[in-house]
Write a protein that holds these residues in place. Structure first.
Motif, PDB file in Angstrom:
ATOM      1  N   ALA A  36      34.824  46.468  37.800  1.00 32.03           N
ATOM      2  CA  ALA A  36      33.915  45.636  37.016  1.00 32.03           C
ATOM      3  C   ALA A  36      34.697  44.581  36.262  1.00 32.03           C
ATOM      4  CB  ALA A  36      33.111  46.494  36.038  1.00 32.03           C
ATOM      5  N   ARG A  37      34.040  43.462  36.037  1.00 33.04           N
ATOM      6  CA  ARG A  37      34.628  42.357  35.256  1.00 33.04           C
ATOM      7  C   ARG A  37      33.508  41.410  34.861  1.00 33.04           C
ATOM      8  NH1 ARG A  37      34.023  43.294  40.137  1.00 33.04           N
ATOM      9  NH2 ARG A  37      36.218  43.430  40.734  1.00 33.04           N
ATOM     10  N   THR A  38      33.822  40.538  33.911  1.00 30.36           N
ATOM     11  CA  THR A  38      32.851  39.546  33.450  1.00 30.36           C
ATOM     12  C   THR A  38      32.929  38.300  34.320  1.00 30.36           C
ATOM     13  OG1 THR A  38      33.285  40.302  31.196  1.00 30.36           O
ATOM     14  CG2 THR A  38      32.100  38.235  31.416  1.00 30.36           C
ATOM     15  N   VAL A  39      31.783  37.778  34.709  1.00 30.07           N
ATOM     16  CA  VAL A  39      31.738  36.467  35.364  1.00 30.07           C
ATOM     17  C   VAL A  39      30.566  35.674  34.785  1.00 30.07           C
ATOM     18  CG1 VAL A  39      32.790  37.193  37.559  1.00 30.07           C
ATOM     19  CG2 VAL A  39      30.304  37.262  37.298  1.00 30.07           C
ATOM     20  N   PHE A  99      27.259  33.590  41.678  1.00 33.47           N
ATOM     21  CA  PHE A  99      28.467  33.580  40.852  1.00 33.47           C
ATOM     22  C   PHE A  99      29.606  33.023  41.690  1.00 33.47           C
ATOM     23  CE2 PHE A  99      30.314  37.336  42.855  1.00 33.47           C
ATOM     24  CZ  PHE A  99      29.192  38.047  43.279  1.00 33.47           C
ATOM     25  N   HIS A 100      30.668  32.598  41.003  1.00 31.72           N
ATOM     26  CA  HIS A 100      31.770  31.935  41.692  1.00 31.72           C
ATOM     27  C   HIS A 100      33.100  32.503  41.242  1.00 31.72           C
ATOM     28  CE1 HIS A 100      28.440  29.342  42.589  1.00 31.72           C
ATOM     29  NE2 HIS A 100      29.147  28.922  43.626  1.00 31.72           N
ATOM     30  N   THR A 101      34.049  32.463  42.154  1.00 36.11           N
ATOM     31  CA  THR A 101      35.338  33.072  41.885  1.00 36.11           C
ATOM     32  C   THR A 101      36.387  32.494  42.827  1.00 36.11           C
ATOM     33  OG1 THR A 101      36.410  35.205  41.509  1.00 36.11           O
ATOM     34  CG2 THR A 101      34.993  35.040  43.453  1.00 36.11           C
ATOM     35  N   ASP A 102      37.552  33.135  42.817  1.00 38.65           N
ATOM     36  CA  ASP A 102      38.659  32.726  43.676  1.00 38.65           C
ATOM     37  C   ASP A 102      38.643  33.625  44.924  1.00 38.65           C
ATOM     38  OD1 ASP A 102      41.847  31.465  42.991  1.00 38.65           O
ATOM     39  OD2 ASP A 102      41.397  32.632  44.787  1.00 38.65           O
ATOM     40  N   ARG A 136      40.468  40.081  43.650  1.00 38.94           N
ATOM     41  CA  ARG A 136      40.145  41.455  44.045  1.00 38.94           C
ATOM     42  C   ARG A 136      38.667  41.594  44.360  1.00 38.94           C
ATOM     43  NH1 ARG A 136      40.858  43.805  39.444  1.00 38.94           N
ATOM     44  NH2 ARG A 136      40.539  45.917  40.132  1.00 38.94           N
ATOM     45  N   LYS A 137      37.840  40.982  43.553  1.00 35.62           N
ATOM     46  CA  LYS A 137      36.400  41.113  43.783  1.00 35.62           C
ATOM     47  C   LYS A 137      36.005  40.544  45.137  1.00 35.62           C
ATOM     48  CE  LYS A 137      35.639  38.318  40.129  1.00 35.62           C
ATOM     49  NZ  LYS A 137      36.955  37.653  40.211  1.00 35.62           N
ATOM     50  N   ALA A 138      36.660  39.435  45.548  1.00 33.64           N
ATOM     51  CA  ALA A 138      36.337  38.837  46.847  1.00 33.64           C
ATOM     52  C   ALA A 138      36.711  39.797  47.979  1.00 33.64           C
ATOM     53  CB  ALA A 138      37.049  37.498  47.002  1.00 33.64           C
TER      54      ALA A 138
HETATM   55  C1  LIG Z   1      33.646  35.269  29.425  1.00 32.84           C
HETATM   56  C2  LIG Z   1      34.334  35.362  30.762  1.00 32.84           C
HETATM   57  C3  LIG Z   1      33.810  34.663  31.842  1.00 32.84           C
HETATM   58  C4  LIG Z   1      34.428  34.742  33.092  1.00 32.84           C
HETATM   59  N1  LIG Z   1      33.872  34.072  34.154  1.00 32.84           N
HETATM   60  C5  LIG Z   1      34.428  34.202  35.374  1.00 32.84           C
HETATM   61  C6  LIG Z   1      33.809  33.619  36.520  1.00 32.84           C
HETATM   62  O1  LIG Z   1      32.736  32.998  36.469  1.00 32.84           O
HETATM   63  N2  LIG Z   1      34.432  33.780  37.716  1.00 32.84           N
HETATM   64  C7  LIG Z   1      35.598  34.485  37.847  1.00 32.84           C
HETATM   65  O2  LIG Z   1      36.105  34.584  38.951  1.00 32.84           O
HETATM   66  N3  LIG Z   1      36.191  35.059  36.784  1.00 32.84           N
HETATM   67  C8  LIG Z   1      35.635  34.956  35.556  1.00 32.84           C
HETATM   68  N4  LIG Z   1      36.220  35.565  34.477  1.00 32.84           N
HETATM   69  C9  LIG Z   1      37.456  36.344  34.698  1.00 32.84           C
HETATM   70  C10 LIG Z   1      37.072  37.711  35.299  1.00 32.84           C
HETATM   71  O3  LIG Z   1      36.536  38.554  34.277  1.00 32.84           O
HETATM   72  C11 LIG Z   1      38.252  38.419  35.989  1.00 32.84           C
HETATM   73  O4  LIG Z   1      39.308  38.634  35.077  1.00 32.84           O
HETATM   74  C12 LIG Z   1      38.793  37.634  37.173  1.00 32.84           C
HETATM   75  O5  LIG Z   1      37.751  37.029  37.901  1.00 32.84           O
HETATM   76  C13 LIG Z   1      39.579  38.545  38.096  1.00 32.84           C
HETATM   77  O6  LIG Z   1      38.746  39.603  38.515  1.00 32.84           O
HETATM   78  P1  LIG Z   1      39.076  40.552  39.772  1.00 32.84           P
HETATM   79  O7  LIG Z   1      40.561  40.809  39.763  1.00 32.84           O
HETATM   80  O8  LIG Z   1      38.302  41.809  39.515  1.00 32.84           O
HETATM   81  O9  LIG Z   1      38.639  39.855  41.016  1.00 32.84           O
HETATM   82  C14 LIG Z   1      35.603  35.520  33.242  1.00 32.84           C
HETATM   83  C15 LIG Z   1      36.105  36.228  32.150  1.00 32.84           C
HETATM   84  C16 LIG Z   1      35.482  36.156  30.940  1.00 32.84           C
HETATM   85  C17 LIG Z   1      36.037  36.971  29.787  1.00 32.84           C
END
Ligand SMILES: Cc1cc2nc3c(=O)[nH]c(=O)nc-3n(C[C@H](O)[C@H](O)[C@H](O)COP(=O)(O)O)c2cc1C
Length: 216
Positions: free
Chosen positions: A63-66, A78-81, A85-87
């Motif tokens: 789990a993590r915040t996005v 939602f968007h990420t890299d 890990r989540k990808a």
């Molecule tokens: C308030 C907040 C917003 C975030 N928004 C995003 C987001 O939109 N996309 C993202 O990839 N990571 C976001 N992050 C970082 C993720 O929580 C996370 O650290 C990162 O994506 C790596 O996650 P993973 O290793 O589980 O893939 C955010 C963190 C915080 C604290």
């Protein structure tokens, strides 16, 4: 106060849940309509934040915040890299849950469903809606940078800012968008003068929704 009771389905002719548990206003039989009244309009995107839970490669939850990039009326984006890990976890098990919490409104929404990549067009639009800081972050936020010293990270950040000044780079190739199509949506409402409660909707085969009232 009318508290929703029992269970039902959203087929035509079936009564809707009586209320959302706090207000006496009727609740839509379609949870996507209810979600639209809780989530910000597309023009307000991105935000709010949500906890994205996935199935880890080791079988444990992760789990993590996005940021919620967009609710399009059907799916939560939602968007990420793409190297994250989540990808990797979503590539292995394309299912996830997102939890949104509005403490000031005493609301929580948990959405569970199937995840799929968004179109290039959608991903580019989401990148364009990000703040300049988050756009830059998408370019420079990699393993090498994370392992660097704070001073070197600041230097690299400043150098990137100088190099890209006045240019519209667009998203990096690692920019990855996903959309969650709900199969279960659970709306929690708190109250100071009554027990909290939940409305739990389940998507049935064929696309209609059944609903149940759950305790808080
Ligand atoms: C308030 C907040 C917003 C975030 N928004 C995003 C987001 O939109 N996309 C993202 O990839 N990571 C976001 N992050 C970082 C993720 O929580 C996370 O650290 C990162 O994506 C790596 O996650 P993973 O290793 O589980 O893939 C955010 C963190 C915080 C604290």
């Amino acid at each position: 106060m009318t508290v929703p009771r029992g269970a039902g389905v959203s087929d035509p002719g079936t009564p809707a849940p009586a209320s959302d548990g706090v207000d006496d206003a009727p609740v839509p039989t379609d949870p996507l309509v209810l979600a639209a009244s809780w989530l910000p309009a597309a023009a307000d995107a991105p935000g709010p934040t949500m906890t994205l839970s996935t199935v880890g490669l080791d079988g444990y939850p992760d789990a993590r915040t996005v940021l919620l990039s967009l609710f399009d009326g059907e799916r939560l984006h939602f968007h990420t890299d793409s190297r994250s890990r989540k990808a990797a976890e979503l590539a292995a098990v394309p299912r996830a849950a997102v939890t949104l919490h509005w403490p000031e409104a005493a609301r929580q929404l948990v959405v569970v469903g199937d995840v799929a990549p968004v179109s290039d067009h959608e991903a580019r639009a989401a990148y364009a809606a990000r703040t300049p800081y988050l756009q830059a972050l998408a370019w420079v936020n990699d393993h090498a940078s994370a392992a660097d010293t704070p001073a070197r990270r600041r230097k690299a950040w400043a150098a990137f800012g100088r190099e890209r000044a006045g240019t519209d780079l667009g998203p990096p190739s690692t920019w990855a968008g996903f959309a969650l199509t709900p199969v279960r949506m659970v709306f929690w409402r708190g109250a100071t003068d009554a027990a909290s409660n939940r409305l739990a909707y389940h998507r049935r085969a064929g696309g209609s929704w059944s609903w149940e009232s759950w305790p808080g």
